[in-house]
Design an enzyme around this catalytic site. Structure first.
Site, PDB file in Angstrom:
ATOM      1  N   LYS A  45       0.605  -7.991  -6.537  1.00  0.00           N
ATOM      2  CA  LYS A  45       0.990  -8.797  -5.372  1.00  0.00           C
ATOM      3  C   LYS A  45       2.191  -9.676  -5.709  1.00  0.00           C
ATOM      4  O   LYS A  45       2.405 -10.005  -6.878  1.00  0.00           O
ATOM      5  CB  LYS A  45      -0.179  -9.716  -4.982  1.00  0.00           C
ATOM      6  CG  LYS A  45      -1.349  -9.017  -4.331  1.00  0.00           C
ATOM      7  CD  LYS A  45      -2.409 -10.029  -3.924  1.00  0.00           C
ATOM      8  CE  LYS A  45      -3.588  -9.340  -3.250  1.00  0.00           C
ATOM      9  NZ  LYS A  45      -3.244  -8.689  -1.976  1.00  0.00           N
ATOM     10  N   LYS A 101     -18.057  -8.201  -0.457  1.00  0.00           N
ATOM     11  CA  LYS A 101     -16.969  -7.963  -1.407  1.00  0.00           C
ATOM     12  C   LYS A 101     -16.821  -9.187  -2.291  1.00  0.00           C
ATOM     13  O   LYS A 101     -16.593 -10.283  -1.800  1.00  0.00           O
ATOM     14  CB  LYS A 101     -15.654  -7.693  -0.664  1.00  0.00           C
ATOM     15  CG  LYS A 101     -14.401  -7.730  -1.566  1.00  0.00           C
ATOM     16  CD  LYS A 101     -13.111  -7.477  -0.788  1.00  0.00           C
ATOM     17  CE  LYS A 101     -11.878  -7.674  -1.679  1.00  0.00           C
ATOM     18  NZ  LYS A 101     -10.599  -7.463  -0.946  1.00  0.00           N
ATOM     19  N   ASP A 107     -11.036 -14.168  -2.896  1.00  0.00           N
ATOM     20  CA  ASP A 107     -11.266 -12.791  -2.448  1.00  0.00           C
ATOM     21  C   ASP A 107     -12.724 -12.355  -2.629  1.00  0.00           C
ATOM     22  O   ASP A 107     -13.052 -11.184  -2.519  1.00  0.00           O
ATOM     23  CB  ASP A 107     -10.295 -11.849  -3.179  1.00  0.00           C
ATOM     24  CG  ASP A 107      -9.979 -10.596  -2.385  1.00  0.00           C
ATOM     25  OD1 ASP A 107     -10.188 -10.599  -1.158  1.00  0.00           O
ATOM     26  OD2 ASP A 107      -9.528  -9.610  -2.998  1.00  0.00           O
ATOM     27  N   ARG A 161     -12.197  -2.058  -0.652  1.00  0.00           N
ATOM     28  CA  ARG A 161     -12.906  -0.905  -0.092  1.00  0.00           C
ATOM     29  C   ARG A 161     -13.510  -0.043  -1.200  1.00  0.00           C
ATOM     30  O   ARG A 161     -14.534   0.601  -1.002  1.00  0.00           O
ATOM     31  CB  ARG A 161     -11.943  -0.119   0.813  1.00  0.00           C
ATOM     32  CG  ARG A 161     -10.768   0.477   0.117  1.00  0.00           C
ATOM     33  CD  ARG A 161      -9.621   0.840   1.078  1.00  0.00           C
ATOM     34  NE  ARG A 161      -8.890  -0.333   1.549  1.00  0.00           N
ATOM     35  CZ  ARG A 161      -7.850  -0.289   2.381  1.00  0.00           C
ATOM     36  NH1 ARG A 161      -7.443   0.864   2.867  1.00  0.00           N
ATOM     37  NH2 ARG A 161      -7.238  -1.396   2.758  1.00  0.00           N
TER      38      ARG A 161
HETATM   39  N1  BES Z   1      -7.750  -9.195  -0.704  1.00  0.00           N
HETATM   40  C1  BES Z   1      -6.721  -8.502  -0.019  1.00  0.00           C
HETATM   41  C2  BES Z   1      -6.666  -8.843   1.469  1.00  0.00           C
HETATM   42  C3  BES Z   1      -6.341 -10.272   1.818  1.00  0.00           C
HETATM   43  C4  BES Z   1      -5.049 -10.645   2.104  1.00  0.00           C
HETATM   44  C5  BES Z   1      -7.340 -11.225   1.905  1.00  0.00           C
HETATM   45  C6  BES Z   1      -4.765 -11.953   2.442  1.00  0.00           C
HETATM   46  C7  BES Z   1      -7.057 -12.519   2.242  1.00  0.00           C
HETATM   47  C8  BES Z   1      -5.765 -12.882   2.517  1.00  0.00           C
HETATM   48  C9  BES Z   1      -6.919  -7.000  -0.158  1.00  0.00           C
HETATM   49  O1  BES Z   1      -7.512  -6.585  -1.337  1.00  0.00           O
HETATM   50  C10 BES Z   1      -5.577  -6.372  -0.094  1.00  0.00           C
HETATM   51  O2  BES Z   1      -4.801  -6.596  -0.972  1.00  0.00           O
HETATM   52  N2  BES Z   1      -5.336  -5.594   0.948  1.00  0.00           N
HETATM   53  C11 BES Z   1      -4.066  -4.943   1.125  1.00  0.00           C
HETATM   54  C12 BES Z   1      -4.332  -3.528   1.541  1.00  0.00           C
HETATM   55  C13 BES Z   1      -3.111  -2.630   1.487  1.00  0.00           C
HETATM   56  C14 BES Z   1      -2.660  -2.435   0.049  1.00  0.00           C
HETATM   57  C15 BES Z   1      -3.444  -1.304   2.117  1.00  0.00           C
HETATM   58  C16 BES Z   1      -3.321  -5.698   2.214  1.00  0.00           C
HETATM   59  O3  BES Z   1      -3.943  -6.187   3.150  1.00  0.00           O
HETATM   60  O4  BES Z   1      -2.110  -5.815   2.095  1.00  0.00           O
HETATM   61 ZN    ZN Z   2      -8.713  -7.936  -2.266  1.00  0.00          ZN
HETATM   62 MN    MN Z   3      -6.102  -6.313  -2.878  1.00  0.00          MN
END
Ligand code: BES
Ligand code: ZN
Ligand code: MN
Length: 498
Positions: A276, A264, A287, A350
């Protein structure tokens, strides 16, 4: 890349000047070769009067005793020498390096009672030095206010004294290749997103051509033709165009199916329209830790000329907020033909991997695929920062990854998959949605990926907690850890070469 200390190997000899580093087992037991430098009596006195008792990776720096020409004496604890794993040797090297101060001329007596300091162990000690010496300071115009670079240790000449320098040198050639891969991965993750966009990341990957890696870069037009609507949907909110990079290392037999690694590469994840919170958003420059690990791994495998056919694929996009950005509720069609209802634009990793994994499987029919991704915050809730989440449809591959994690210290912990989780991403409007329930978020993300890998053996490593922001360690002081390079190099070396 930061400047690095120079390391050489020589046969045991009297250490006469500069800084001497000795290894001590628990209770201060030293090897004959170490005692001969300053004498058993002095070593015992140090143990008696200091808190230093030889605990693993503890270290102590002291003025060298009078009557010698040495400047400084550094002791590094090795705990129980019979129990040292590869990862522990890295810790010893890192710990030793942290204590050399301004020294320019350093000799390490690599001997311990009851331990076989073979070529591999000596090389791992050296690897620990190289990884500890790494700093990300290219944007500091005044070096060394409050960081380790103050002492300019990177210019130290370090000689490792061993029983068999030839064996150590040979093993060190591989360790250097590993160091370069880890450092490349750390550099990519540490780099801010204004400097490293998808295009610039792809340019960094093209540099692997120098190592005889075949590199192909797809642009949005190419990807559109292939039908990669899932990946392109994420990218459409950024003014910086997406890239898909394909790396191939042919070190094995001509016709043999490759093994594949997929990463990724979200160079910045604002969350998109499902934006966010502001606090900590800067960390989303990391990321692309999965893509960085795949790139670092290919660098390592090619520079040590690994005897295996390997494919590395990374999906490079930026997830931004924009008038053209993807909206919650949008339905996209992935390359596999499966449709996805995007209910949260922040579950973008994903969406990128869906097309990258499918493409990899279709084009290369690999023996297996391992993908790495900073995919979910939920994996950090489950496992903290000392294990990556491992999800797999193949018990053999899962066990091989677990073992590689144990020996390298890049540990993984297997998490479940199952139909109960899979059905949580069904939706009435499309074949699937990109989010499920709040509970089990890391597993739901893994189930989503699983829908794009067919029957191929596959493992997903969720490295959100381990790729960046991990506590400083003996051999990593930087924000980015380079997690995955050593783990997967070990996986390859132990199971798929020769
Ligand atoms: N890149 C983030 C996940 C992440 C969070 C990586 C903290 C490193 C540190 C990912 O793209 C994301 O935002 N995931 C969401 C998924 C949710 C919206 C279902 C998450 O983990 O909150
Ligand atoms: Zn992400
Ligand atoms: Mn994300």
């Amino acid at each position: 890349m930061s400047k690095r200390p120079s390391i050489s190997f020589a046969k045991f000899a009297a250490v006469e000047n500069g800084t001497a580093i000795l290894l001590l087992a628990a209770e201060g037991k030293a090897a004959q070769e170490a005692e001969s430098v300053v004498g058993q009596a002095l070593l015992s006195r140090i143990i008696d009067v200091s808190d230093f008792k030889g605990k693993l990776a503890a270290s102590l720096s002291t003025l060298a005793p009078s009557g010698t020409e040495l400047d400084r004496l550094v002791l590094v604890g090795a705990g129980d020498p019979a129990k040292l794993k590869a990862d522990d040797w890295l810790k010893l090297g890192g710990s030793a390096f942290s204590k050399i101060g301004k020294a320019k001329h350093v000799s390490v007596v690599l001997a311990l009672p009851g331990a076989d300091v073979s070529g591999e162990n000596a090389a791992d000690f050296a690897l620990g030095i190289l990884l500890r010496a790494y700093t990300f300071d290219k944007y500091k115009t005044k070096k060394g206010r409050n960081d380790e670079s103050r002492d300019d240790k990177s210019s130290a000449k370090i000689t490792l004294l061993v029983a068999d320098p030839q064996a150590a040198k040979k093993a060190f050639a591989n360790a250097e290749a590993v160091a370069e891969g880890v450092i490349l991965a750390r550099d990519l993750v540490n780099e801010p997103a204004n400097i490293l966009g998808p295009v610039e990341f792809a340019e960094r990957i093209e540099e692997l051509k120098k190592l005889d890696v075949k590199v192909e870069i797809l642009d949005p037009k190419d990807m559109k033709k292939l039908g990669m609507g899932s990946l392109l949907g994420v990218a459409q909110g950024s003014v910086r165009p997406a890239r898909l990079a394909i790396m191939e290392w042919q070190g094995g037999k001509g016709k043999e199916a490759p093994i594949a690694f997929v990463g990724k590469g979200v160079v910045f994840d604002s969350g998109g329209v499902s934006i966010k919170p502001a606090a900590g958003m800067d960390e989303m420059k990391g990321d692309m830790g999965g893509a960085a690990a795949v790139t670092g791994l290919l660098h390592t495998l090619a520079s040590r000329k690994a005897k295996v056919n390997v494919v590395g694929i990374v999906g490079l996009v930026e997830n931004m907020v924009d008038g053209n950005a993807q909206r919650p509720g949008d339905i996209v069609t992935s390359m596999s033909g499966q449709t996805i209802e995007v209910l949260n634009t922040d579950a973008e990793g994903r969406l990128v991997l869906a097309d990258a994994l499918y493409y990899c499987n279709e084009r290369f029919q690999p023996k297996f695929m391992v993908n790495l991704a900073t995919l979910t915050g939920a994996i950090m809730v489950a496992l903290g920062q000392s294990h990556a989440g491992l999800f797999s449809n193949d018990d053999t591959l899962a066990a091989q990854l677990f073992d590689a994690g144990q020996s390298t210290g890049e540990k993984v912990w297997r998490m479940p998959l199952g139909a109960e989780y899979d059905k949580l991403i069904d939706t009435k409007n499309a074949d699937m949605k990109n989010i499920g329930t709040r509970f089990g978020g890391a597993i739901i993300a893994a189930q989503f990926l699983k829908r794009f890998v067919g029957d191929t053996a596959w493992a997903h490593l969720d490295i959100a907690g381990t790729a960046m922001g991990t506590p400083a360690s003996e051999y990593n002081q930087s924000w980015a850890s380079g997690f995955g390079v050593r783990l997967l190099d070990r996986l390859v070396q132990d199971n798929f070469e020769g």
